[in-house]
Enzyme design. Structure first.
Site, short mmCIF file in Angstrom:
data_model
loop_
_atom_site.label_atom_id
_atom_site.label_comp_id
_atom_site.label_asym_id
_atom_site.label_seq_id
_atom_site.Cartn_x
_atom_site.Cartn_y
_atom_site.Cartn_z
N SER A 169 -1.57 -46.64 -112.94
CA SER A 169 -2.01 -48.02 -112.82
C SER A 169 -3.43 -48.16 -113.37
CB SER A 169 -1.89 -48.49 -111.37
OG SER A 169 -2.06 -49.87 -111.27
N ASP A 201 8.68 -53.23 -112.76
CA ASP A 201 7.23 -53.42 -112.74
C ASP A 201 6.87 -54.61 -113.62
OD1 ASP A 201 4.48 -53.18 -112.71
OD2 ASP A 201 4.44 -51.16 -113.57
N HIS A 243 6.29 -50.83 -109.58
CA HIS A 243 4.96 -50.38 -109.96
C HIS A 243 4.43 -49.35 -108.95
CE1 HIS A 243 1.05 -50.55 -111.85
NE2 HIS A 243 0.49 -50.72 -110.67
#
Length: 330
Positions: A169, A270, A301
Site C-alpha cells: 500500500s 481492491d 486491499h
C-alpha cells in the site's frame, strides 16, 4: 456583574482514520494505541524459526526498524541469505513495524523465504506530509548500505548483491519512489536486485473503474482514500501529484526506470487494482519480462497486513520466494 465572555468552542474531530488517528479542528493530532484491525487468526509464528531485534536508523527523528533473521538457513549452512526490505502500509498516516499484524507477516517472510527482513518505520502524516516518508525511506536504505558489512548480527549472513525492496500500500508507493531514486546500482557496493510492490498506493484525480466499483463495505473505500490523501499530500496538492500518481504529466518517466526485476501484486477486489495493473503493464512495455504482475482473485486491499497468518498470505510469500530465487539463478 455577569460575565459577557463568550465560551470557547471545544475542538472537534475533523478527520478520523480508523479511530487510530484523529485531526481536531484546532490542528491537534490525537493518536491512540488502538489497532485498526484485529490480528489474524492462525498458527503462532513466534515458534523459534526466527530471531528478531529492534534498532534505530535515524536517532534524530526517533526512527527505527525491526530486523528478522532465520535461526536456520533453510537447511543450507553457509548459504548467504537475501535481504528483504519492507515498508508497512497505513495511508502514510498510521502504522508501525511493531504492530502485531506487520510483525506476524515479517516473521513469516523471514522463515518461509528464508531471508533477513528489515521492517522500517518512517515519519507519518499529517504531522509530516509527503515527501517526508520518501526521504526517510531513502535514509533507511543508506543506513542499510553501511550496516550490512559492519553489523555483526547480519554481517556474513546476507548477500549484499541480493537486496530486494518491498512494501504494501503506502509502502508499495515508497518502494516505487526508491526505485526512481536508487534503481539497482544507487547503493553501491550493495546491489538492489529487485523491487516488490504489494497493492501500491497509486491514485489520480480521474477515478478508475475499480475505484467506481468499490462498495462502501470494502476495507479501503474511496471515502477513506480521500481522507488519507487530504492528510498526507503536500499542502495544495491533489491526487495528480507525482508523489501519488506515477502517470502524472510531471512524474518521472517509467521508460527509464532501472528496477532490475519487479513484482507487482494486485488484489481483485481492491479499488487500487486498475492503477496497479496499469503501472505493471506500462513498466512491462518498457522492460519486458523483467516485470511480473500477479492479481490475487477474491482478495481485498492490504490482505497481507490484514491476514498475515492466512493461507492466501502463505501463497503470496511463496510467490515472493520464487521471485527472489529466480533472480539468484540468473
Amino acid at each position: 456583574m455577569a460575565s459577557s465572555a463568550v465560551p470557547t468552542a471545544q475542538p472537534y474531530v475533523v478527520e478520523d482514520c480508523r479511530g487510530v488517528l484523529q485531526l481536531l479542528s484546532d490542528g491537534t493530532v490525537v493518536r491512540s494505541g488502538a489497532l485498526p484491525f484485529p490480528v489474524g487468526n492462525g498458527a503462532d509464528h513466534e515458534d523459534g524459526r526466527v530471531e528478531w531485534k529492534d534498532a534505530v536508523y535515524d536517532a534524530g527523528r526517533c526512527l527505527g526498524l525491526r530486523m528478522y533473521k532465520p535461526t536456520r538457513n533453510g537447511g543450507e549452512e553457509g548459504k548467504k541469505l537475501p535481504v528483504l526490505v519492507y515498508f508497512h502500509g497505513g495511508g502514510f498516516c498510521i502504522g508501525s513495524f511493531a504492530w502485531p499484524n506487520f510483525h506476524a507477516g515479517c516473521l513469516r517472510l523471514a522463515a518461509e523465504i528464508p531471508a533477513v527482513v528489515l521492517s522500517f518505520d518512517y515519519r507519518l502524516a499529517p504531522e509530516h506530509r509527503l515527501p517526508a516518508a520518501h526521504e526517510d525511506a531513502a535514509a533507511a536504505l543508506l543506513w542499510l548500505r553501511d550496516q550490512l558489512a559492519s553489523d555483526p548480527w547480519v554481517a556474513g549472513v546476507v548477500d549484499p548483491h541480493r537486496v530486494f525492496v518491498s512494501g504494501e500500500s503506502a509502502g508499495g508507493n515508497i518502494a516505487h519512489h526508491l526505485a526512481l531514486r536508487f534503481g539497482t546500482a544507487g547503493l553501491d557496493p550493495v546491489r538492489i536486485a529487485g523491487y516488490i510492490l504489494l497493492m501500491p498506493a497509486f491514485l489520480s484525480e480521474q477515478p478508475t473503474q475499480s475505484e467506481l466499483d468499490t462498495p462502501a463495505t470494502a476495507f479501503l473505500t474511496r471515502e477513506a482514500s480521500d481522507r488519507y490523501t487530504r492528510l498526507f499530500l503536500p499542502a495544495g496538492a491533489n491526487k495528480d501529484h507525482p508523489l501519488v500518481n506515477p502517470f502524472a504529466s510531471d512524474a518521472p518517466s517509467l521508460d527509464k526506470l532501472d528496477v532490475g526485476r519487479m513484482l507487482v501484486v494486485a488484489a481483485e477486489g481492491d479499488m487500487l487494482r486498475d492503477k496497479n495493473v496499469e503501472y505493471a503493464e506500462r513498466l512491462r512495455a518498457a522492460r519486458g519480462d523483467e516485470v511480473e504482475l500477479l492479481v490475487f482473485a477474491g482478495e481485498e486491499h492490504a490482505f497481507f497486513a490484514l491476514k498475515p497468518t492466512s493461507k492466501v498470505t502463505g501463497e503470496l510469500i511463496q510467490v515472493i520466494r520464487r521471485f527472489l530465487s529466480t533472480e539468484a539463478t540468473n
